[in-house]
Design an enzyme around this catalytic site. Structure first.
Site, PDB file in Angstrom:
ATOM      1  N   TYR A  89       7.542  -7.776  -7.337  1.00 17.34           N
ATOM      2  CA  TYR A  89       8.335  -6.557  -7.246  1.00 17.34           C
ATOM      3  C   TYR A  89       9.802  -6.800  -7.588  1.00 17.34           C
ATOM      4  O   TYR A  89      10.453  -7.676  -7.017  1.00 17.34           O
ATOM      5  CB  TYR A  89       8.236  -6.025  -5.820  1.00 17.34           C
ATOM      6  CG  TYR A  89       8.781  -4.648  -5.595  1.00 17.34           C
ATOM      7  CD1 TYR A  89       8.006  -3.529  -5.868  1.00 17.34           C
ATOM      8  CD2 TYR A  89      10.050  -4.448  -5.078  1.00 17.34           C
ATOM      9  CE1 TYR A  89       8.483  -2.245  -5.631  1.00 17.34           C
ATOM     10  CE2 TYR A  89      10.541  -3.177  -4.841  1.00 17.34           C
ATOM     11  CZ  TYR A  89       9.753  -2.075  -5.119  1.00 17.34           C
ATOM     12  OH  TYR A  89      10.231  -0.816  -4.895  1.00 17.34           O
ATOM     13  N   SER A  91       2.128 -11.126  -5.016  1.00 17.05           N
ATOM     14  CA  SER A  91       2.774  -9.962  -4.406  1.00 17.05           C
ATOM     15  C   SER A  91       2.455  -8.715  -5.223  1.00 17.05           C
ATOM     16  O   SER A  91       1.290  -8.360  -5.380  1.00 17.05           O
ATOM     17  CB  SER A  91       4.278 -10.213  -4.268  1.00 17.05           C
ATOM     18  OG  SER A  91       4.865  -9.236  -3.422  1.00 17.05           O
ATOM     19  N   GLN A  92       3.453  -8.015  -5.762  1.00 13.14           N
ATOM     20  CA  GLN A  92       3.140  -6.873  -6.626  1.00 13.14           C
ATOM     21  C   GLN A  92       2.202  -7.305  -7.747  1.00 13.14           C
ATOM     22  O   GLN A  92       1.274  -6.568  -8.111  1.00 13.14           O
ATOM     23  CB  GLN A  92       4.416  -6.288  -7.224  1.00 13.14           C
ATOM     24  CG  GLN A  92       4.161  -5.167  -8.231  1.00 13.14           C
ATOM     25  CD  GLN A  92       5.437  -4.706  -8.921  1.00 13.14           C
ATOM     26  OE1 GLN A  92       5.968  -3.664  -8.586  1.00 13.14           O
ATOM     27  NE2 GLN A  92       5.927  -5.471  -9.883  1.00 13.14           N
ATOM     28  N   ASP A  96       3.121 -13.671   7.081  1.00 15.47           N
ATOM     29  CA  ASP A  96       3.653 -12.831   6.013  1.00 15.47           C
ATOM     30  C   ASP A  96       3.954 -11.429   6.540  1.00 15.47           C
ATOM     31  O   ASP A  96       3.048 -10.642   6.806  1.00 15.47           O
ATOM     32  CB  ASP A  96       2.645 -12.758   4.857  1.00 15.47           C
ATOM     33  CG  ASP A  96       3.198 -12.071   3.609  1.00 15.47           C
ATOM     34  OD1 ASP A  96       4.268 -11.445   3.706  1.00 15.47           O
ATOM     35  OD2 ASP A  96       2.561 -12.173   2.552  1.00 15.47           O
ATOM     36  N   HIS A 113       5.660 -14.910   3.092  1.00 16.64           N
ATOM     37  CA  HIS A 113       5.240 -14.262   1.847  1.00 16.64           C
ATOM     38  C   HIS A 113       5.180 -15.232   0.663  1.00 16.64           C
ATOM     39  O   HIS A 113       4.627 -14.895  -0.378  1.00 16.64           O
ATOM     40  CB  HIS A 113       6.169 -13.083   1.531  1.00 16.64           C
ATOM     41  CG  HIS A 113       5.661 -12.178   0.467  1.00 16.64           C
ATOM     42  ND1 HIS A 113       4.376 -11.651   0.476  1.00 16.64           N
ATOM     43  CD2 HIS A 113       6.238 -11.694  -0.672  1.00 16.64           C
ATOM     44  CE1 HIS A 113       4.199 -10.899  -0.590  1.00 16.64           C
ATOM     45  NE2 HIS A 113       5.302 -10.903  -1.310  1.00 16.64           N
TER      46      HIS A 113
END
Length: 323
Positions: A91, A186-187, A272, A301
């Protein structure tokens, strides 16, 4: 600290979430509209100091036929078709510089790294892809852009871009169209899940600490951004709670996971707070094919980071998907 369900419960966590009745037709129509744009893919050699690689700037038609950039990296003077890894970004980041994307190509794969439309100015070395579509009032960031409806939501465009890159990759000379792997963190992990569920051309998926999963739980469970963008938005637009979550339901990774029949390797960190473990396990447990997961008990994360890449390589080799 650990704030989510105990690990033994995570392994069996299967939330009952009703998907939109027109979910399949919505995405079939979305992709059909995008594929109607037959703008040719452009492949431009890039001069870099990377003496052992060939580097190309690819521009392909994404959602609305909009131009989307990707790096395309090959072993120097490559001949024949290679197993190919496509990576989607985290992101706020852009595709950066080619020398930041060396792991998979140095392992012998053909490699594509997609620029994320409208992003690229939050961290890293920048991006090159604009998002020419505007939106109504939204919280700073991307999570609430166009959230008034599924048709206008930002991630409709990005998910479509992710699939269209797979379409473009299948026609590249050095790509083995039968051996395309999607990956991301992640994203990027969320985009890999969406692409795996929407494309019939993916042989394996590597979603690492994926974002964009189980929105109803994530938005109410964590104080971290980007999910907090939705909280901020709804704290102002108090009358839009129902419509906002109806929109998000068309983009929830759980529904794409349930349509992804290829093998997958997930990862999560039990500390996370950005992408809570239960949201990751929800999609892993919904996965239509075989899905393994690496759990990093004391990580946040960042998950396994470079250690996890080694595990991904091993996992692919075990399945005959090495380069």
């Amino acid at each position: 600290m650990r704030f989510d369900l105990p690990l033994e419960q995570l392994h069996t966590y299967r939330p009952a979430i009703t998907e939109p009745q027109d979910f399949d037709s919505f995405w079939a129509n979305t992709l059909a509209e995008a594929r109607a744009f037959n703008t040719p893919v452009t492949i431009t050699p890039v001069d870099t100091p990377l003496a052992l690689l060939d580097v190309y700037d690819i521009v392909f038609p994404g959602f609305g036929g909009h131009p989307v950039h990707a790096w395309y990296l090959l072993p120097k003077d490559c001949e024949g078709e290679l197993t190919t890894v496509i990576t989607y970004n985290g992101y706020g980041g852009g595709r950066g510089l080619p020398h930041e994307r060396l792991e998979w190509v140095n392992a012998g794969y053909a490699y594509l790294f997609m620029d994320t439309r409208g992003q690229g100015s939050g961290w890293g070395s920048g991006g090159a892809t604009a998002d020419p579509v505007g939106s109504g009032p939204s919280t700073p960031g991307f999570m609430t852009q166009g959230i008034e409806s599924p048709e206008t939501y930002y991630y409709r465009r990005v998910y479509t871009d992710a699939v269209r890159l797979i379409d473009a990759a299948r026609n590249l000379d050095n790509v083995d169209a039968s051996r395309i792997i999607v990956s991301g963190s992640s994203q990027g992990g969320g985009l890999a899940i969406a692409a795996a569920g929407l494309s019939d051309s993916v042989i394996a998926a590597l979603p690492d600490v994926p974002f964009l999963q189980h929105f109803g739980r994530a938005v109410g469970l964590t104080n971290e951004y980007p999910y907090q963008e939705v909280v901020t938005y709804l704290s102002v637009h108090r009358d839009r709670v129902g419509q906002s979550f109806e929109t998000l339901n068309y983009f929830d990774g759980l529904h794409f996971a349930a349509r992804a029949a290829m093998p997958a390797l997930f990862s999560t960190g039990l500390h996370d707070g950005v992408c809570p473990p239960s949201t990751v396990f929800a999609s892993r447990n919904a996965w239509a094919g075989d899905a393994d997961i690496e759990v990093y008990p004391f990580n946040q994360h960042e998950g396994g980071r470079d250690h996890h890449w080694l595990r991904q390589c091993e996992w692919l080799r075990e399945r005959g998907l090495d380069a």
